[in-house]
Design an enzyme around this catalytic site. Structure first.
Site, PDB file in Angstrom:
ATOM      1  N   CYS A 160       7.763  -4.295  -2.648  1.00 28.92           N
ATOM      2  CA  CYS A 160       7.377  -2.895  -2.909  1.00 28.92           C
ATOM      3  C   CYS A 160       8.303  -2.194  -3.903  1.00 28.92           C
ATOM      4  O   CYS A 160       7.949  -1.158  -4.450  1.00 28.92           O
ATOM      5  CB  CYS A 160       7.319  -2.112  -1.604  1.00 28.92           C
ATOM      6  SG  CYS A 160       6.169  -2.835  -0.431  1.00 28.92           S
ATOM      7  N   HIS A 184       7.091   5.129  -3.623  1.00 28.25           N
ATOM      8  CA  HIS A 184       6.280   4.005  -3.145  1.00 28.25           C
ATOM      9  C   HIS A 184       5.421   4.511  -1.990  1.00 28.25           C
ATOM     10  O   HIS A 184       5.891   5.249  -1.121  1.00 28.25           O
ATOM     11  CB  HIS A 184       7.190   2.870  -2.682  1.00 28.25           C
ATOM     12  CG  HIS A 184       6.466   1.831  -1.895  1.00 28.25           C
ATOM     13  ND1 HIS A 184       5.330   1.222  -2.374  1.00 28.25           N
ATOM     14  CD2 HIS A 184       6.695   1.308  -0.654  1.00 28.25           C
ATOM     15  CE1 HIS A 184       4.893   0.370  -1.456  1.00 28.25           C
ATOM     16  NE2 HIS A 184       5.703   0.409  -0.412  1.00 28.25           N
ATOM     17  N   ASN A 205      -1.092   0.635   1.105  1.00 24.33           N
ATOM     18  CA  ASN A 205       0.144   0.117   0.519  1.00 24.33           C
ATOM     19  C   ASN A 205      -0.198  -1.026  -0.438  1.00 24.33           C
ATOM     20  O   ASN A 205      -0.625  -2.093   0.010  1.00 24.33           O
ATOM     21  CB  ASN A 205       1.065  -0.367   1.646  1.00 24.33           C
ATOM     22  CG  ASN A 205       2.406  -0.861   1.137  1.00 24.33           C
ATOM     23  OD1 ASN A 205       2.588  -1.045  -0.071  1.00 24.33           O
ATOM     24  ND2 ASN A 205       3.337  -1.078   2.050  1.00 24.33           N
TER      25      ASN A 205
HETATM   26  O1  UT7 Z   1       6.288  -0.814   1.925  1.00 26.11           O
HETATM   27  C1  UT7 Z   1       7.204  -1.353   2.777  1.00 26.11           C
HETATM   28  C2  UT7 Z   1       6.433  -2.140   3.716  1.00 26.11           C
HETATM   29  N1  UT7 Z   1       5.884  -1.542   4.870  1.00 26.11           N
HETATM   30  C3  UT7 Z   1       6.113  -0.345   5.407  1.00 26.11           C
HETATM   31  O2  UT7 Z   1       6.772   0.491   4.898  1.00 26.11           O
HETATM   32  C4  UT7 Z   1       5.547  -0.093   6.761  1.00 26.11           C
HETATM   33  C5  UT7 Z   1       6.583   0.477   7.658  1.00 26.11           C
HETATM   34  N2  UT7 Z   1       6.139   0.648   8.992  1.00 26.11           N
HETATM   35  C6  UT7 Z   1       5.132   1.502   9.351  1.00 26.11           C
HETATM   36  O3  UT7 Z   1       4.526   2.139   8.522  1.00 26.11           O
HETATM   37  C7  UT7 Z   1       4.852   1.682  10.818  1.00 26.11           C
HETATM   38  O4  UT7 Z   1       5.890   1.117  11.567  1.00 26.11           O
HETATM   39  C8  UT7 Z   1       3.486   1.071  11.273  1.00 26.11           C
HETATM   40  C9  UT7 Z   1       2.363   1.870  10.655  1.00 26.11           C
HETATM   41  C10 UT7 Z   1       3.412  -0.374  10.832  1.00 26.11           C
HETATM   42  C11 UT7 Z   1       3.371   1.157  12.784  1.00 26.11           C
HETATM   43  O5  UT7 Z   1       3.497   2.490  13.211  1.00 26.11           O
HETATM   44  P1  UT7 Z   1       4.443   2.841  14.445  1.00 26.11           P
HETATM   45  O6  UT7 Z   1       4.278   4.270  14.737  1.00 26.11           O
HETATM   46  O7  UT7 Z   1       5.822   2.346  14.096  1.00 26.11           O
HETATM   47  O8  UT7 Z   1       3.760   1.998  15.595  1.00 26.11           O
HETATM   48  P2  UT7 Z   1       4.433   0.897  16.514  1.00 26.11           P
HETATM   49  O9  UT7 Z   1       4.821  -0.297  15.732  1.00 26.11           O
HETATM   50  O10 UT7 Z   1       5.478   1.590  17.293  1.00 26.11           O
HETATM   51  O11 UT7 Z   1       3.213   0.514  17.461  1.00 26.11           O
HETATM   52  C12 UT7 Z   1       2.625   1.417  18.317  1.00 26.11           C
HETATM   53  C13 UT7 Z   1       1.479   0.740  19.060  1.00 26.11           C
HETATM   54  C14 UT7 Z   1       1.760  -0.666  19.531  1.00 26.11           C
HETATM   55  O12 UT7 Z   1       1.220  -0.790  20.813  1.00 26.11           O
HETATM   56  P3  UT7 Z   1       2.153  -0.782  22.114  1.00 26.11           P
HETATM   57  O13 UT7 Z   1       3.086  -1.942  21.928  1.00 26.11           O
HETATM   58  O14 UT7 Z   1       2.845   0.543  22.071  1.00 26.11           O
HETATM   59  O15 UT7 Z   1       1.183  -0.933  23.219  1.00 26.11           O
HETATM   60  C15 UT7 Z   1       0.978  -1.543  18.575  1.00 26.11           C
HETATM   61  O16 UT7 Z   1       0.522  -2.734  19.180  1.00 26.11           O
HETATM   62  O17 UT7 Z   1       0.352   0.643  18.180  1.00 26.11           O
HETATM   63  C16 UT7 Z   1      -0.187  -0.660  18.263  1.00 26.11           C
HETATM   64  N3  UT7 Z   1      -0.814  -0.981  16.981  1.00 26.11           N
HETATM   65  C17 UT7 Z   1      -2.076  -0.640  16.701  1.00 26.11           C
HETATM   66  N4  UT7 Z   1      -3.015   0.016  17.388  1.00 26.11           N
HETATM   67  C18 UT7 Z   1      -4.202   0.220  16.801  1.00 26.11           C
HETATM   68  C19 UT7 Z   1      -0.280  -1.627  15.924  1.00 26.11           C
HETATM   69  N5  UT7 Z   1      -1.187  -1.715  14.925  1.00 26.11           N
HETATM   70  C20 UT7 Z   1      -2.303  -1.104  15.398  1.00 26.11           C
HETATM   71  C21 UT7 Z   1      -3.570  -0.849  14.820  1.00 26.11           C
HETATM   72  N6  UT7 Z   1      -4.480  -0.190  15.550  1.00 26.11           N
HETATM   73  N7  UT7 Z   1      -3.878  -1.242  13.573  1.00 26.11           N
END
Ligand code: UT7
Length: 324
Positions: free
Chosen positions: A114, A251, A281
């Site tokens: 990225c 980004h 992204n």
């Molecule tokens: O460009 C550089 C590369 N990437 C990034 O910058 C991404 C950086 N990270 C993020 O943007 C965020 O961490 C995410 C969008 C990936 C995740 O958001 P979050 O608020 O950090 O969620 P989380 O990882 O804490 O997950 C919350 C819950 C989990 O369930 P449990 O374990 O709490 O029951 C996940 O399993 O959300 C669940 N989850 C989903 N639910 C519905 C993860 N992906 C999904 C989904 N739909 N697509």
């Protein structure tokens, strides 16, 4: 006097096929509500089977060259950033070189995920400042859909495909922040975080291309901090006040990361170019795509000062300060 790399053309390309959050909910257990609330993403573009990264990069490059009133033959250099190349080798940049009819100079790829566009910009700007080249094309392009695991809801809703680029030309400047062009670019990496965001494959490890795998929370935790810190560093280094920055063009990974970066830095969201809702992204393509959208929408204007921070796999991060 200082040699500056002035942006004389900007181009972008997004593949025709648009996938909505509801479309994604038909593939994995997710919802429009979750995706919008956690990421700000509403739609993403996906390349079809026949559309490779070099094809998209060439389309963006043709637009940027037309914009600059140049042809491929006027270019001395292509630096292309991608993690989704046409082939393991040669560089995707050489396919773009051939497609543009550029028979001289050199073309090569950089891999910094990225932050790739910032790394590529830094390389091209360095070569221009040294007087080694006069006219350069800097491209960020990704076909991330081809390395996405569409069974993994943690990643597959986050990414999209696209290409963005700029044409740079050497121009004499005074060596002050009032100059037009790339004023400075800082790039960093810390390889100890490589496992937090990487491909599951590679030619010399398992002979596979692999899929994107990510520890989202860990990436999130570092993203806003690193982007805000490197932004402040580049401002301080160049004696520029935050108030003098017209636009933050970061980004585009997640609207919450954009908001957290802006807040840490102390810049209002009204001064942030955000395209994450429409592009998702697109890794190395995201900053030049945002730049192109900003110009197209009339927000970004000649003479304005832009701050471009990025952060991604490696971890890599960096920022560029550009006067349009
Ligand atoms: O460009 C550089 C590369 N990437 C990034 O910058 C991404 C950086 N990270 C993020 O943007 C965020 O961490 C995410 C969008 C990936 C995740 O958001 P979050 O608020 O950090 O969620 P989380 O990882 O804490 O997950 C919350 C819950 C989990 O369930 P449990 O374990 O709490 O029951 C996940 O399993 O959300 C669940 N989850 C989903 N639910 C519905 C993860 N992906 C999904 C989904 N739909 N697509």
């Amino acid at each position: 006097m200082t040699l500056r790399s002035r942006i004389i053309g900007i181009g972008s390309f997004l593949p025709e096929h648009i996938s909505t959050n509801d479309d994604m909910a038909k593939i994995v257990d997710t919802s429009d509500e979750w995706i919008v609330e956690r990421t700000g993403i509403r739609v993403r573009h996906f390349a079809d089977e026949n559309m490779s990264s070099s094809v998209m990069a060439t389309k963006a490059a043709q637009q940027a060259l037309a914009n600059a009133g140049l042809t491929g033959d006027d270019l001395d250099l292509i630096v292309l950033a991608t993690v989704s190349p046409d082939k393991t080798f040669p560089a995707t940049a050489v396919y773009v070189q051939a497609a543009l009819g550029m028979k001289r100079g050199c073309a090569f790829d950089v891999v910094a995920a990225c932050s790739g566009f910032l790394y590529a910009l830094r390389m091209a700007d360095n070569m221009i400042r040294l007087g080694q080249v006069k006219t350069a094309l800097v491209v960020g392009v990704e076909t991330l859909s081809k390395i996405t695991d569409f069974k993994d809801r943690n990643t597959c809703v986050l990414f999209g495909d696209g290409a963005g680029c700029v044409v740079l030309r050497a121009e004499e400047g005074k060596g002050t922040p009032a100059d037009r062009g790339v004023l400075d670019t800082l790039i960093y990496s810390d390889g100890s975080y490589a496992p937090d965001l990487c491909s599951t494959g590679g030619p010399s490890t398992n002979h596979e291309v692999g899929y994107i795998t990510m520890n989202g929370r860990e990436v999130f935790r570092h993203a806003a901090v690193n982007m805000a810190e490197v932004s402040q560093e580049i401002l301080d280094k160049n004696g520029v006040a935050l108030a003098d920055v017209d636009w933050l063009v970061p980004h585009q990974a997640n609207i919450r990361i954009l908001e957290a970066t802006a807040k840490r830095l102390g810049i209002p969201m009204e001064k942030v170019i955000s395209t994450v809702d429409l592009h998702a992204n697109t890794s190395a393509a995201s900053i030049p795509l945002a730049l192109a959208e900003g110009v197209k929408s009339g927000k970004l204007k000649e003479g304005q000062l832009l701050l471009l921070p990025g952060m991604g796999a490696g971890f890599t991060w960096g920022a560029s300060l550009i006067r349009l």
